[in-house]
Write a protein that holds these residues in place. Sequence first.
Motif, mmCIF file in Angstrom:
data_model
loop_
_atom_site.group_PDB
_atom_site.id
_atom_site.type_symbol
_atom_site.label_atom_id
_atom_site.label_comp_id
_atom_site.label_asym_id
_atom_site.label_seq_id
_atom_site.Cartn_x
_atom_site.Cartn_y
_atom_site.Cartn_z
ATOM 1 N N LEU A 87 0.837 -1.203 0.000
ATOM 2 C CA LEU A 87 0.000 0.000 0.000
ATOM 3 C C LEU A 87 0.868 1.249 0.000
ATOM 4 C CD1 LEU A 87 -2.690 1.489 0.158
ATOM 5 C CD2 LEU A 87 -2.651 1.168 2.656
ATOM 6 N N THR A 88 1.831 1.336 0.922
ATOM 7 C CA THR A 88 2.666 2.543 0.996
ATOM 8 C C THR A 88 3.536 2.682 -0.259
ATOM 9 O OG1 THR A 88 4.320 1.278 2.261
ATOM 10 C CG2 THR A 88 2.705 2.578 3.510
ATOM 11 N N TYR A 134 -7.474 1.976 -2.904
ATOM 12 C CA TYR A 134 -6.761 1.108 -1.974
ATOM 13 C C TYR A 134 -6.712 1.741 -0.588
ATOM 14 C CZ TYR A 134 -5.074 -1.728 -5.906
ATOM 15 O OH TYR A 134 -4.986 -2.549 -7.011
ATOM 16 N N LEU A 135 -6.351 3.044 -0.570
ATOM 17 C CA LEU A 135 -6.270 3.743 0.717
ATOM 18 C C LEU A 135 -7.635 3.848 1.378
ATOM 19 C CD1 LEU A 135 -4.583 5.230 2.788
ATOM 20 C CD2 LEU A 135 -4.865 7.340 1.447
ATOM 21 N N ALA A 148 -11.272 2.137 5.665
ATOM 22 C CA ALA A 148 -12.582 1.577 6.035
ATOM 23 C C ALA A 148 -12.402 0.288 6.826
ATOM 24 C CB ALA A 148 -13.416 1.322 4.783
ATOM 25 N N TYR A 149 -11.404 -0.527 6.426
ATOM 26 C CA TYR A 149 -11.147 -1.782 7.138
ATOM 27 C C TYR A 149 -10.690 -1.507 8.576
ATOM 28 C CZ TYR A 149 -8.558 -5.888 8.709
ATOM 29 O OH TYR A 149 -8.090 -6.932 9.464
ATOM 30 N N GLN A 150 -9.743 -0.601 8.751
ATOM 31 C CA GLN A 150 -9.233 -0.291 10.079
ATOM 32 C C GLN A 150 -10.315 0.337 10.973
ATOM 33 O OE1 GLN A 150 -6.638 -1.129 11.584
ATOM 34 N NE2 GLN A 150 -5.291 -1.865 9.932
ATOM 35 N N LEU A 151 -11.149 1.186 10.400
ATOM 36 C CA LEU A 151 -12.254 1.768 11.181
ATOM 37 C C LEU A 151 -13.238 0.675 11.588
ATOM 38 C CD1 LEU A 151 -13.016 5.097 9.246
ATOM 39 C CD2 LEU A 151 -11.793 4.830 11.410
ATOM 40 N N GLY A 152 -13.523 -0.231 10.657
ATOM 41 C CA GLY A 152 -14.446 -1.333 10.970
ATOM 42 C C GLY A 152 -13.908 -2.222 12.068
ATOM 43 N N VAL A 153 -12.587 -2.495 12.039
ATOM 44 C CA VAL A 153 -11.980 -3.303 13.103
ATOM 45 C C VAL A 153 -12.148 -2.625 14.461
ATOM 46 C CG1 VAL A 153 -9.757 -4.120 14.015
ATOM 47 C CG2 VAL A 153 -10.318 -4.468 11.596
ATOM 48 N N SER A 154 -12.118 -1.302 14.474
ATOM 49 C CA SER A 154 -12.275 -0.543 15.729
ATOM 50 C C SER A 154 -13.736 -0.314 16.102
ATOM 51 C CB SER A 154 -11.550 0.807 15.617
ATOM 52 O OG SER A 154 -10.174 0.607 15.395
ATOM 53 N N GLY A 155 -14.653 -0.778 15.241
ATOM 54 C CA GLY A 155 -16.080 -0.655 15.559
ATOM 55 C C GLY A 155 -16.722 0.612 15.060
ATOM 56 N N SER A 215 -10.042 11.505 -0.963
ATOM 57 C CA SER A 215 -11.084 10.493 -1.150
ATOM 58 C C SER A 215 -11.951 10.855 -2.347
ATOM 59 C CB SER A 215 -11.956 10.405 0.102
ATOM 60 O OG SER A 215 -12.488 11.675 0.412
ATOM 61 N N VAL A 216 -12.728 9.877 -2.812
ATOM 62 C CA VAL A 216 -13.623 10.119 -3.944
ATOM 63 C C VAL A 216 -14.582 11.256 -3.611
ATOM 64 C CG1 VAL A 216 -15.380 9.095 -5.441
ATOM 65 C CG2 VAL A 216 -13.424 7.723 -4.685
#
Length: 424
Positions: free
Chosen positions: A59-60, A88-89, A94-101, A121-122
């Motif tokens: 990603l980076t 990708y970013l 979104a994945y990291q926010l979802g993991v944190s609830g 962002s878009v």
Amino acid sequence: MLTKRNVYVLVFVVSVIGLLVVQYQYLRVGLGLARVQFSEKMDRARTNIGKELSEVNSLTYTLGNAIEKDTSEVNIGLDSLEKASQFYLNDYIAYQLGVSGIDAPFTYALYSRDSIQYLTSVRPHIQSEDALTYPIKLNGYLPELLNKEVILELGFEDLNKYFMGQIKGLIIPSFIFLLAIIVVVIWVLRSFYWQSSLITTTNDFINNLTHELKTPVFSIGLASKILEEGISEEKRPVVELIRRETDRLRSHIDKVLELASLESGKKLMQFKEIDFKPELERICMDFKILAASENLDFDYELFGDYYIIKAEKFHLENVIANLLENAKKYSDDPVIRLKAFTQKGKLFISIEDNGQGISKQDQKRIFQKYFRIKNGDVHRVKGYGLGLSYVQKIVRMHRGKISVESELGKGTRFTLSFKLTKNG
């Protein structure tokens, strides 16, 4: 002047407003807790994002190529590389926010301290005063690649709507229950006032009817008295029967009127401090004479020298007489015992019989107006079911208590208790 109805309505309105205020305060507390929890979750998400974007990974590396506009190592154009990096970013955040609830809509911007914006962002990145932004300072690969301080900023708009959605599981049921309470209370109040109106109309009808009946009863009594003079011995029993039944009807009418006036509050009782023992003794002596003439077994015991109570003598005498009369009526071979005594500052009067008894179920209803105990499908004794209702009303107006103990087939005992003003 506030009527009872207006007081009920006022209490209801104040209660509803109070419930709404409490609900609003709970909502504010809930929103505050939701904000605190959101901030804690964001702290965890920022830590995870900052840690992973500081390392060299696919990603980076892709982000670095897009920022430097370097397509030498990929087989796609620059626009495609930037769009791929953008998505990708976005997916990674979104994945990291979802993991944190956290599942709230967000935007982002990747920029340096000199305000050069590398990636967004878009959706346009939120930067209004009402929006909440969370900057994440990146370390490691990207800052070293650009030789600049790089910031990834996350933005959230209209979080109140998001927070409300988080606690809607509490808000919606609360408002449903509150609405249900309001509907039920309004229905109960309407039913109560409808019943009150119906009872008032019924009582007025009964009062008017009984008053109208008193005139013909008086006329029949007067006519029977005139007929009694100079009548033949053969017809005298008929006239005497007419007089007895007229007197009986008159007593029933008076009882209905007396009870109606007491229930409506129009009858004011004059309470005086009296020694009730002589009155009770006179009632017992009169009933004993009646018992002797009708072959009843009646006896009484009055313990103590004085029964000093605050009472309305006429009605209290009626109470005792009524209970004695019931004991006589509801027994085949009546054995009746009256006992009075003082104990712990109270006067107790018990009347016991050997009658048919009262079932446990009927004991809860015998003091209701118009209720009468049935024997099968018929009533053994004629009446209107007003006697015990009247008795309880008078006892309560004297601030006394009445209790009943009974067993089917073995008899019944009524016990009255009144507070003594003097202990003798």
